[in-house]
Design an enzyme around this catalytic site. Structure first.
Site, PDB file in Angstrom:
ATOM      1  N   LYS A 150      -7.635 -12.126   4.490  1.00  0.00           N
ATOM      2  CA  LYS A 150      -6.944 -13.074   4.510  1.00  0.00           C
ATOM      3  C   LYS A 150      -6.078 -12.741   5.820  1.00  0.00           C
ATOM      4  CE  LYS A 150      -3.718 -13.958   1.113  1.00  0.00           C
ATOM      5  NZ  LYS A 150      -2.281 -13.623   1.488  1.00  0.00           N
ATOM      6  N   SER A 151      -5.526 -11.456   5.786  1.00  0.00           N
ATOM      7  CA  SER A 151      -4.816 -11.217   7.080  1.00  0.00           C
ATOM      8  C   SER A 151      -5.422 -11.487   8.290  1.00  0.00           C
ATOM      9  CB  SER A 151      -4.473  -9.517   7.011  1.00  0.00           C
ATOM     10  OG  SER A 151      -3.755  -9.241   6.034  1.00  0.00           O
ATOM     11  N   GLN A 188       4.049  -7.911   8.653  1.00  0.00           N
ATOM     12  CA  GLN A 188       4.340  -9.502   8.790  1.00  0.00           C
ATOM     13  C   GLN A 188       5.703  -9.347   9.883  1.00  0.00           C
ATOM     14  OE1 GLN A 188       5.258 -11.435   5.097  1.00  0.00           O
ATOM     15  NE2 GLN A 188       3.172 -11.414   4.426  1.00  0.00           N
ATOM     16  N   ASP A 209      -0.717  -4.873  -1.990  1.00  0.00           N
ATOM     17  CA  ASP A 209      -0.909  -5.904  -2.806  1.00  0.00           C
ATOM     18  C   ASP A 209      -1.734  -5.709  -3.963  1.00  0.00           C
ATOM     19  OD1 ASP A 209       0.239  -7.921  -1.045  1.00  0.00           O
ATOM     20  OD2 ASP A 209      -1.614  -8.086   0.319  1.00  0.00           O
TER      21      ASP A 209
HETATM   22  C1  S3P Z   1       0.524  -8.909   5.007  1.00  0.00           C
HETATM   23  C2  S3P Z   1       1.066  -8.008   4.802  1.00  0.00           C
HETATM   24  C3  S3P Z   1       2.018  -7.675   3.808  1.00  0.00           C
HETATM   25  C4  S3P Z   1       1.081  -8.309   2.443  1.00  0.00           C
HETATM   26  C5  S3P Z   1       0.865  -9.540   2.804  1.00  0.00           C
HETATM   27  C6  S3P Z   1      -0.389  -9.748   3.908  1.00  0.00           C
HETATM   28  C7  S3P Z   1      -0.137  -9.510   6.508  1.00  0.00           C
HETATM   29  O1  S3P Z   1       3.165  -8.069   3.804  1.00  0.00           O
HETATM   30  O2  S3P Z   1       1.709  -8.359   1.455  1.00  0.00           O
HETATM   31  O3  S3P Z   1      -0.130 -10.181   1.825  1.00  0.00           O
HETATM   32  O4  S3P Z   1      -1.067 -10.057   6.584  1.00  0.00           O
HETATM   33  O5  S3P Z   1       0.472  -9.107   7.521  1.00  0.00           O
HETATM   34  P1  S3P Z   1       4.467  -7.264   4.269  1.00  0.00           P
HETATM   35  O6  S3P Z   1       3.879  -7.026   5.727  1.00  0.00           O
HETATM   36  O7  S3P Z   1       5.561  -8.189   4.263  1.00  0.00           O
HETATM   37  O8  S3P Z   1       4.286  -5.990   3.544  1.00  0.00           O
END
Ligand code: S3P
Length: 421
Positions: free
Chosen positions: A5-6, A154, A304
């Site tokens: 997903k990321s 994020q 996660d």
């Molecule tokens: C993600 C970062 C994580 C994760 C999310 C996906 C990303 O969140 O929990 O499911 O793709 O950068 P945080 O960066 O807020 O910890």
């Protein structure tokens, strides 16, 4: 296994900021990522699906986004919202962001604060800086040095994406390294990015602004955070022997597997290779698990995976203590509370002490409860995995949100022999 997903979000966003055509294969076609695809279209990029997981993006160039006509609906996706806000924050356009009831509860000030330093302005927000909100991107973006207040990929990504359109160097400092897909992919698209260690567990990432991003093909590996569910199921359902192919093993995403090994899991990495991201085929066999202590500094590399780890901890012998889970309170649900309730409602002994989750494993779970998922895909999937090995079936109140990250979850699990009615 579904695509990561990321990486899928980032491939669409960087494709939209490159000049020319980017081809993506293995894209996760879950609702979260499709929301990012729609956002890129709304901002002026051409985004087309050409086959299963195969997408083509024609970008507008760094700083080239056009003002969207309507609000950008990010649905359930924090990543879509925060990364796109970052990218918009460095452009001279205004945009409104909104999301579903879960996303409307999540903190956005953590993104708005650094974007304001870059020169963006928050025009209006719901109470507490939450969605819906209107952002005016920076007319003349300023390169900043920003220390993230919590370890979050994020936040880091939003700052770097805003910094793309600033002259000079944008630096993000994190005291605990978070997943590094944004900086890796920026490099892949031709930007100049330097990474240096910061303290024991942290990093300092510096991006040279205003690069011309060149389209680059992206092959999305399977998502370790999705693979965690069949992996967990295989560990607790007697007699299981499962191979999960092409799963990404980026070291900043593998805290879960490290923890499972410490618990005594029988997991092998077959055919380890590096195709831009490290990946492997995991072989997972049913295992006798022991309780362990999971250190707080490991949290960013498995953030996660705690709900499903908590399920495994119930099936382990002995107590598992998961330290430092504050960030779980601001995920798609308050995941710390939702995870504890999920276990408690199924006869497992569990405590929340401050930011720690403590599960007293007895090698079994009674089951028989109906779990409240709170619009949270990972709670729904964790509960269903628990049901596969619990003494009585486990119910969930809603499976709809599974489609945000793992649309084929039920079919995949049934294929492995799960009875999900
Ligand atoms: C993600 C970062 C994580 C994760 C999310 C996906 C990303 O969140 O929990 O499911 O793709 O950068 P945080 O960066 O807020 O910890």
């Amino acid at each position: 296994m579904p695509g990561d997903k990321s990486i899928s979000h980032r491939a669409l966003i960087l494709g939209a900021l490159a000049v020319g055509e980017t081809r993506i294969s293995g894209l996760l076609e879950g609702e979260d990522v499709l929301n990012t695809a729609k956002a890129m279209q709304a901002l002026g990029a051409r985004v087309e699906r050409i086959g299963e997981g195969s997408w083509r993006v024609n970008g507008v160039g760094v700083g080239g986004f056009a003002a969207p006509k309507d609000a950008i609906d990010c649905g359930n996706s924090g990543t879509a919202c925060r990364l796109v806000m970052g990218a918009v924050g460095g452009c001279p356009i205004d945009a409104t962001f909104d999301g579903d009831a879960s996303l409307r509860k999540r903190p956005m000030k953590r993104i708005l604060d650094p974007l304001e330093l870059v020169g963006a302005r928050t025009v209006e927000t719901a109470e507490g800086g939450r969605l819906p909100l209107r952002l005016a991107g920076a007319r003349d973006p300023i390169p900043i040095i920003y220390r993230t207040p919590v370890p979050s990929a994020q936040i880091k990504s939003a700052v770097l994406l805003a910094g793309l359109n600033a002259p000079g160097e944008t630096t993000v400092i994190e005291s605990e390294a978070s997943r590094d897909h944004t900086e890796r992919m920026l490099g892949h698209f031709g930007a100049e990015v330097r990474t240096a260690p910061e303290g024991v567990h942290g990093r300092r990432i510096t991006l040279k602004g205003q690069p011309e991003l060149a389209p680059a093909p992206v092959m999305v590996p399977a998502d370790p955070s999705s693979a965690a569910f069949p992996m967990a199921a295989a560990l607790i359902v007697p007699g299981s022997d499962v191979i999960l192919p092409d799963v990404m093993t980026n070291p900043l995403r593998t805290g879960f597997v490290t923890t499972l090994m410490e618990m005594g899991a029988r997991i092998e990495k077959l055919n380890l290779r590096d195709e831009g991201e490290e990946m492997t085929d995991f072989r997972v066999r049913a295992s006798a698990l022991n309780g362990v202590d999971v250190p707080a500094h490991r949290a960013p590399s498995m953030i996660d995976e705690y709900p499903v780890l908590a399920v495994l901890a119930a099936f382990a012998e002995g107590t598992t203590v998961m330290h430092g889970l504050k960030e779980l309170r601001v995920k798609e649900s308050d995941r710390l509370a939702a995870t504890a309730d999920m276990l408690r409602g199924n006869g497992v002994s569990v405590e929340v002490e401050g930011d720690d989750l403590i599960v007293h494993g007895r090698g079994r779970a009674p089951g028989g409860g109906v779990v409240a998922t709170h619009m949270d895909h990972r709670i729904a999937m964790s509960a269903l995995v628990m049901g596969l090995a619990a003494e009585k079936p486990v119910g969930v109140d809603d499976t709809a949100f599974i489609a945000t990250s793992f649309p084929g979850f039920v079919a995949t699990m049934r294929n492995l022999g799960a009875a999900i009615a």
